[in-house]
Write a protein that holds these residues in place. Sequence first.
Motif, PDB file in Angstrom:
ATOM      1  N   TYR A   1     -18.914  18.521  12.327  1.00 32.83           N
ATOM      2  CA  TYR A   1     -18.896  18.737  10.881  1.00 32.83           C
ATOM      3  C   TYR A   1     -19.458  17.541  10.106  1.00 32.83           C
ATOM      4  N   GLY A   2     -19.518  16.378  10.742  1.00 28.63           N
ATOM      5  CA  GLY A   2     -20.122  15.221  10.095  1.00 28.63           C
ATOM      6  C   GLY A   2     -21.576  15.491   9.744  1.00 28.63           C
ATOM      7  N   TYR A   3     -22.306  16.127  10.668  1.00 25.40           N
ATOM      8  CA  TYR A   3     -23.704  16.470  10.406  1.00 25.40           C
ATOM      9  C   TYR A   3     -23.801  17.487   9.273  1.00 25.40           C
ATOM     10  N   GLU A   4     -22.910  18.464   9.302  1.00 32.20           N
ATOM     11  CA  GLU A   4     -22.946  19.521   8.287  1.00 32.20           C
ATOM     12  C   GLU A   4     -22.664  18.969   6.883  1.00 32.20           C
ATOM     13  N   ILE A   5     -21.639  18.117   6.753  1.00 34.84           N
ATOM     14  CA  ILE A   5     -21.293  17.574   5.430  1.00 34.84           C
ATOM     15  C   ILE A   5     -22.379  16.607   4.955  1.00 34.84           C
ATOM     16  N   MET A   6     -22.992  15.849   5.875  1.00 31.91           N
ATOM     17  CA  MET A   6     -24.058  14.931   5.487  1.00 31.91           C
ATOM     18  C   MET A   6     -25.325  15.686   5.081  1.00 31.91           C
TER      19      MET A   6
ATOM     20  N   LYS B   1     -18.982  27.570  10.495  1.00 31.78           N
ATOM     21  CA  LYS B   1     -19.596  26.717   9.480  1.00 31.78           C
ATOM     22  C   LYS B   1     -18.584  26.362   8.403  1.00 31.78           C
ATOM     23  N   LEU B   2     -18.781  25.177   7.843  1.00 28.14           N
ATOM     24  CA  LEU B   2     -17.936  24.752   6.728  1.00 28.14           C
ATOM     25  C   LEU B   2     -18.308  25.509   5.467  1.00 28.14           C
ATOM     26  N   LYS B   3     -17.321  25.739   4.623  1.00 35.56           N
ATOM     27  CA  LYS B   3     -17.591  26.230   3.274  1.00 35.56           C
ATOM     28  C   LYS B   3     -17.690  24.980   2.406  1.00 35.56           C
ATOM     29  N   ILE B   4     -18.859  24.750   1.826  1.00 39.29           N
ATOM     30  CA  ILE B   4     -19.122  23.541   1.053  1.00 39.29           C
ATOM     31  C   ILE B   4     -18.918  23.807  -0.439  1.00 39.29           C
TER      32      ILE B   4
ATOM     33  N   SER C   1     -26.829   7.136  -3.439  1.00 38.09           N
ATOM     34  CA  SER C   1     -26.061   6.767  -2.258  1.00 38.09           C
ATOM     35  C   SER C   1     -25.006   7.815  -1.928  1.00 38.09           C
ATOM     36  N   ILE C   2     -24.641   7.824  -0.662  1.00 35.55           N
ATOM     37  CA  ILE C   2     -23.590   8.698  -0.143  1.00 35.55           C
ATOM     38  C   ILE C   2     -22.550   7.793   0.498  1.00 35.55           C
ATOM     39  N   GLY C   3     -21.298   8.017   0.183  1.00 38.04           N
ATOM     40  CA  GLY C   3     -20.245   7.197   0.744  1.00 38.04           C
ATOM     41  C   GLY C   3     -18.989   7.986   1.044  1.00 38.04           C
ATOM     42  N   ARG C   4     -17.980   7.260   1.562  1.00 35.94           N
ATOM     43  CA  ARG C   4     -16.692   7.848   1.933  1.00 35.94           C
ATOM     44  C   ARG C   4     -16.892   9.088   2.817  1.00 35.94           C
ATOM     45  N   VAL C   5     -17.855   8.990   3.736  1.00 34.50           N
ATOM     46  CA  VAL C   5     -18.136  10.094   4.657  1.00 34.50           C
ATOM     47  C   VAL C   5     -16.973  10.187   5.630  1.00 34.50           C
ATOM     48  N   VAL C   6     -16.319  11.337   5.632  1.00 31.62           N
ATOM     49  CA  VAL C   6     -15.115  11.460   6.445  1.00 31.62           C
ATOM     50  C   VAL C   6     -14.963  12.885   6.977  1.00 31.62           C
ATOM     51  N   VAL C   7     -14.513  12.965   8.230  1.00 27.75           N
ATOM     52  CA  VAL C   7     -14.164  14.234   8.866  1.00 27.75           C
ATOM     53  C   VAL C   7     -12.816  14.036   9.530  1.00 27.75           C
ATOM     54  N   SER C   8     -11.933  14.985   9.348  1.00 26.36           N
ATOM     55  CA  SER C   8     -10.614  14.949   9.977  1.00 26.36           C
ATOM     56  C   SER C   8     -10.772  14.768  11.485  1.00 26.36           C
ATOM     57  N   LYS C   9      -9.964  13.896  12.070  1.00 25.36           N
ATOM     58  CA  LYS C   9     -10.093  13.535  13.490  1.00 25.36           C
ATOM     59  C   LYS C   9     -10.135  14.756  14.406  1.00 25.36           C
TER      60      LYS C   9
ATOM     61  N   HIS D   1      -9.908  27.339   4.511  1.00 23.46           N
ATOM     62  CA  HIS D   1      -9.279  26.896   3.255  1.00 23.46           C
ATOM     63  C   HIS D   1      -8.624  25.520   3.339  1.00 23.46           C
ATOM     64  N   LYS D   2      -8.922  24.763   4.398  1.00 22.90           N
ATOM     65  CA  LYS D   2      -8.373  23.413   4.535  1.00 22.90           C
ATOM     66  C   LYS D   2      -9.527  22.411   4.468  1.00 22.90           C
ATOM     67  N   LEU D   3      -9.353  21.345   3.663  1.00 12.41           N
ATOM     68  CA  LEU D   3     -10.378  20.320   3.560  1.00 12.41           C
ATOM     69  C   LEU D   3     -10.427  19.524   4.867  1.00 12.41           C
ATOM     70  N   VAL D   4     -11.572  19.546   5.536  1.00 13.06           N
ATOM     71  CA  VAL D   4     -11.717  18.838   6.808  1.00 13.06           C
ATOM     72  C   VAL D   4     -12.864  17.834   6.792  1.00 13.06           C
ATOM     73  N   ALA D   5     -13.720  17.882   5.752  1.00 12.82           N
ATOM     74  CA  ALA D   5     -14.858  16.955   5.662  1.00 12.82           C
ATOM     75  C   ALA D   5     -15.134  16.674   4.194  1.00 12.82           C
ATOM     76  N   TYR D   6     -15.672  15.475   3.937  1.00 16.87           N
ATOM     77  CA  TYR D   6     -15.850  15.049   2.548  1.00 16.87           C
ATOM     78  C   TYR D   6     -16.871  13.919   2.454  1.00 16.87           C
ATOM     79  N   THR D   7     -17.587  13.864   1.332  1.00 16.52           N
ATOM     80  CA  THR D   7     -18.385  12.700   0.942  1.00 16.52           C
ATOM     81  C   THR D   7     -18.339  12.580  -0.574  1.00 16.52           C
ATOM     82  N   ARG D   8     -18.756  11.410  -1.055  1.00 14.59           N
ATOM     83  CA  ARG D   8     -18.995  11.273  -2.494  1.00 14.59           C
ATOM     84  C   ARG D   8     -20.390  10.703  -2.671  1.00 14.59           C
ATOM     85  N   ILE D   9     -21.045  11.127  -3.756  1.00 10.04           N
ATOM     86  CA  ILE D   9     -22.444  10.804  -3.999  1.00 10.04           C
ATOM     87  C   ILE D   9     -22.587  10.114  -5.347  1.00 10.04           C
TER      88      ILE D   9
END
Length: 148
Positions: free
Chosen positions: A90-95, A2-5, A75-83, A56-64
């Motif tokens: 992790y896209g589901y987890e960050i969203m 699991k991601l650490k959010i 709104s939620i934007g800039r949804v991104v997960v490292s390739k 300890h490495k950023l692999v997923a991100y959004t801004r709200i």
Amino acid sequence: MKLKIKTKHFSELNIKQLYDLLQLRSEVFVVEQDCVYQDIDGKDKQAIHVLGYKDHKLVAYTRIFKPGDYFKESSIGRVVVSKKERKYKYGYEIMKASINVVKEEYNKEAIIISAQTYLKTFYNNLGFLEVGEEYLEDGIPHIKMKKG
């Protein structure tokens, strides 16, 4: 795993966190998607940033954004997960974490996103439905989607 959010307002980001999130956004939205656009758009200052870490490495991100800052609704934007990390869903987890932040911070259910069209099914699986017609944003097909 699991991601650490971590959730941060702009003023709470340290220099490393800011650098890492800008680097991840640039890596995916500018380089991988071969899209020249102004990622640093002045809106980060009013956003809540949701950062997803693996080892300890950023692999997923959004801004709200709160209602009225970007769209009429939250709104939620800039949804991104490292390739190289996408295979772990992790896209589901960050969203899901981001949707929860909207509920906790703004006490709102309605969320609008401007989704890249090829990700419609991903967002449908999270409860978002298409609103209106497809449009181009920075040369990439997008569709407005709403949840709640």
